[in-house]
Design a protein around this motif. Structure first.
Motif, short mmCIF file in Angstrom:
data_model
loop_
_atom_site.label_atom_id
_atom_site.label_comp_id
_atom_site.label_asym_id
_atom_site.label_seq_id
_atom_site.Cartn_x
_atom_site.Cartn_y
_atom_site.Cartn_z
N THR A 120 0.82 -1.21 0.00
CA THR A 120 0.00 0.00 0.00
C THR A 120 0.85 1.26 0.00
O THR A 120 0.51 2.25 -0.67
N ASP A 121 1.95 1.25 0.71
CA ASP A 121 2.81 2.43 0.76
C ASP A 121 3.36 2.77 -0.62
O ASP A 121 3.44 3.94 -1.00
N GLU A 122 3.75 1.75 -1.37
CA GLU A 122 4.29 2.00 -2.70
C GLU A 122 3.20 2.46 -3.66
O GLU A 122 3.44 3.30 -4.52
N ILE A 123 2.00 1.91 -3.51
CA ILE A 123 0.88 2.37 -4.33
C ILE A 123 0.61 3.84 -4.06
O ILE A 123 0.40 4.65 -4.97
N ARG A 124 0.65 4.21 -2.78
CA ARG A 124 0.42 5.61 -2.42
C ARG A 124 1.51 6.52 -3.01
O ARG A 124 1.23 7.63 -3.44
N ARG A 125 2.74 6.03 -3.06
CA ARG A 125 3.81 6.82 -3.66
C ARG A 125 3.56 7.04 -5.15
O ARG A 125 3.72 8.15 -5.67
N VAL A 126 3.21 5.96 -5.85
CA VAL A 126 2.95 6.09 -7.29
C VAL A 126 1.84 7.09 -7.53
O VAL A 126 1.95 7.98 -8.39
N VAL A 127 0.76 6.97 -6.78
CA VAL A 127 -0.38 7.88 -6.95
C VAL A 127 0.03 9.32 -6.64
O VAL A 127 -0.34 10.26 -7.36
N THR A 128 0.81 9.51 -5.58
CA THR A 128 1.25 10.85 -5.20
C THR A 128 2.09 11.47 -6.31
O THR A 128 1.89 12.63 -6.69
N VAL A 129 3.05 10.72 -6.84
CA VAL A 129 3.90 11.22 -7.92
C VAL A 129 3.06 11.59 -9.14
O VAL A 129 3.22 12.69 -9.71
N PHE A 130 2.17 10.72 -9.52
CA PHE A 130 1.34 10.98 -10.71
C PHE A 130 0.46 12.21 -10.50
O PHE A 130 0.33 13.06 -11.40
N ARG A 131 -0.17 12.33 -9.34
CA ARG A 131 -1.08 13.45 -9.10
C ARG A 131 -0.31 14.77 -9.06
O ARG A 131 -0.79 15.79 -9.58
N GLU A 132 0.86 14.77 -8.44
CA GLU A 132 1.64 16.01 -8.36
C GLU A 132 2.14 16.44 -9.73
O GLU A 132 2.07 17.63 -10.08
N LEU A 133 2.61 15.51 -10.53
CA LEU A 133 3.10 15.86 -11.86
C LEU A 133 1.95 16.25 -12.79
O LEU A 133 2.12 17.11 -13.67
N TRP A 191 11.51 15.12 -15.01
CA TRP A 191 11.66 14.05 -14.02
C TRP A 191 12.86 14.29 -13.11
O TRP A 191 12.77 14.13 -11.90
N GLN A 192 13.97 14.70 -13.68
CA GLN A 192 15.16 14.95 -12.87
C GLN A 192 14.93 16.09 -11.89
O GLN A 192 15.31 16.01 -10.71
N GLU A 193 14.27 17.14 -12.35
CA GLU A 193 13.99 18.28 -11.48
C GLU A 193 13.04 17.88 -10.36
O GLU A 193 13.22 18.28 -9.20
N TYR A 194 12.05 17.05 -10.66
CA TYR A 194 11.10 16.59 -9.64
C TYR A 194 11.82 15.74 -8.59
O TYR A 194 11.59 15.88 -7.39
N LEU A 195 12.70 14.85 -9.05
CA LEU A 195 13.44 14.00 -8.11
C LEU A 195 14.29 14.84 -7.16
O LEU A 195 14.31 14.58 -5.94
N GLU A 196 14.97 15.85 -7.69
CA GLU A 196 15.91 16.61 -6.87
C GLU A 196 15.22 17.64 -5.97
O GLU A 196 15.69 17.89 -4.85
N THR A 197 14.14 18.23 -6.43
CA THR A 197 13.51 19.30 -5.64
C THR A 197 12.39 18.80 -4.74
O THR A 197 12.07 19.44 -3.73
N VAL A 198 11.78 17.66 -5.07
CA VAL A 198 10.64 17.17 -4.29
C VAL A 198 10.96 15.85 -3.59
O VAL A 198 10.92 15.75 -2.36
#
Length: 373
Positions: free
Chosen positions: A266-279, A346-353
Motif C-alpha cells: 500500500t505504501d508503494e501504491i500511495r507513492r505512485v499515486v502521489t507522484v502521478f497526481r503532483e506531476l 523528471w530529474q527536477e522533480y526528483l531533486e527538488t521534491v
C-alpha cells in the motif's frame, strides 16, 4: 520426426486471461437479479437502480457484497444509466485512463448480459464495422441475400435489443462516424443492396467512448454529437480515491496473472499515486512547491500498470514484497515519454521534491539508480 500437437477438445480449456465482465462478475449479477424487484426497461437484465448499484457497489439484503466497479460521483453513474433507458445514446468523454472503457463494459454487462458487441475505433475502421459486411463466397455463389450478409456488432445489437459499444469514436474517420446518424436518429439501418432494413427493437442503445485529448483528430460533427448525451468522467477527486482504485484493480489483475498478493504494497501504491497526481497538477500535495508537468497523461490506468509490473518484479525476482526498486523503473518509463523534454521534468522533480521528502529516501535512491543505469 516432429511430434503432433495434441488437439484441444475443450474439455479442459484454459481460463481466459481477461474474462468479460459478465463472466468475471457473474455471481454478483445473478445475486442482483434475484434481489431486484424494481421495474426494468424492455430487455434489461436489471433495473436502472440495480445497474447503478452494480457499478458503485453495496451490500444486498442476503449479505452478498457487490464490489465497486467505478469509484467516483454517484450522479455520473445515475445519469449514464438513465440515458441508456431513453432513446439517447451515451458518450463517455474524458482524458485517457479515466475508466471510460471499463465503465462502458460494465454498463453493457449489467444491462444486456453481453459486453462483446464492440466496435474498436481506429484510423482504419471501415464503414462495414458499424453497418454490415458480406460473406463473399456466398455473395458470389447466390448473390446478395440475408444469408450472405455479415452483421456488425451494432446491427446485431439493434436486432436483439442489446447495448452496442463503440470505443475511441473520435479516432474513426468522420465519414464512417456519420454512419451512426441514421442508426441513432431513425433507429434503423438501411440495407441498400437488398432494398431492406434492420430496425432496432426495444432495449437497443449505444455507448461510445472518446478521449478528449483527441479533439481535432476526427471531431464529431454537430449532427452526430446531438444524438448523444455526453457524460464526462473526471480524474479521481482525491488521492485516497485513486489509491483505492489502483489497489482494487491491481488485486484483480494480480489474481488473473496468478501473482501473489501484496499486503505490504500500500505504501508503494500511495507513492505512485502521489507522484502521478503532483506531476499532473503541477504542484505538490501540500501546495507549497510548483513542479513541471511531463508530456504524458499519467492516468490512473498507467498507475495501475506501473504497480502491476512492480508486483510481478517483486514476485519473480524478489521476495514477494513490493518495494521502491520494483516501481522505480515503471514510474520513470511512464513519466519520460519525450526523452528531450520529460527527462528534465523528471530529474527536477526528483531533486527538488522527492529528495527532500521525509520517508522517501529509499524511493529517491531507487529512482536515481534507474536514472543513472
Amino acid at each position: 520426426m516432429t511430434a503432433a500437437m495434441p488437439i484441444d477438445t475443450g474439455a479442459s480449456a484454459p481460463a481466459a486471461l481477461r474474462p468479460h465482465a459478465e463472466e468475471a462478475f457473474a455471481h454478483e449479477l445473478k445475486a442482483l437479479a434475484a434481489a431486484d424487484d424494481r421495474s426494468r426497461p424492455a430487455r434489461w437484465n436489471l433495473s436502472p437502480w440495480a445497474v447503478a448499484m452494480y457499478l458503485l457497489g453495496g451490500v444486498l439484503p442476503d449479505g452478498t457484497v457487490i464490489t465497486p466497479k467505478y469509484v467516483g460521483p454517484r450522479r455520473i453513474v445515475e445519469v449514464a444509466v438513465t440515458t441508456l433507458a431513453t432513446d439517447r445514446a451515451l458518450l463517455l468523454l474524458g482524458v485517457p485512463g479515466t475508466a471510460k472503457t471499463w465503465v462502458s463494459e460494465h454498463l453493457a454487462a449489467a444491462i444486456s448480459g453481453d459486453s462483446t458487441l464492440l466496435v474498436q475505433g481506429t484510423a482504419g475502421t471501415p464503414e462495414e464495422a458499424i453497418r454490415y459486411g458480406w460473406n463473399y463466397a456466398e455473395l458470389l455463389t447466390h448473390g446478395p441475400s440475408r444469408d450472405a450478409l455479415v452483421p456488425s456488432p451494432v446491427m446485431r445489437a439493434m436486432a436483439e435489443g442489446r447495448i452496442a459499444r463503440v470505443e475511441e469514436l473520435t479516432r474513426i474517420p468522420a465519414d464512417v462516424q456519420d454512419t451512426l446518424i441514421t442508426i441513432l436518429s431513425e433507429k434503423t439501418l438501411p440495407i441498400a443492396e437488398l432494398g431492406a432494413e434492420t430496425q432496432a427493437v426495444r432495449g437497443f442503445n449505444l455507448i461510445a467512448t472518446a478521449n478528449d485529448r483527441d479533439r481535432g483528430v476526427n471531431e464529431l460533427s454537430s449532427a452526430l454529437r446531438r444524438r448523444f448525451n455526453t457524460v464526462v468522467l473526471p480524474l479521481p477527486a482525491s488521492a485516497e480515491d485513486e489509491v483505492d482504485i489502483v489497489t482494487r484493480r491491481v488485486e484483480q489483475l494480480g489474481r488473473s496473472l496468478e501473482l501473489p498478493a501484496a499486503p505490504e504494497g500500500t505504501d508503494e501504491i500511495r507513492r505512485v499515486v502521489t507522484v502521478f497526481r503532483e506531476l499532473r497538477s503541477g504542484v505538490t500535495a501540500d501546495g507549497r512547491t510548483k513542479v513541471k508537468s511531463p508530456s504524458g497523461t499519467l492516468s490512473t490506468a498507467e498507475a495501475i500498470s506501473v504497480v502491476t509490473n512492480g508486483l510481478a518484479l517483486a514476485a519473480h525476482f524478489g521476495d514477494g514484497v513490493l518495494r521502491a526498486p520494483d516501481i522505480a523503473a515503471g514510474i520513470q518509463g511512464a513519466v519520460v515519454r519525450d526523452p528531450a523534454a520529460d527527462r528534465v521534468v523528471w530529474q527536477e522533480y526528483l531533486e527538488t521534491v522527492v529528495r527532500e521528502r521525509d520517508g522517501w529516501k529509499d524511493f529517491y535512491r531507487a529512482c536515481r539508480e534507474v536514472w543513472s543505469s
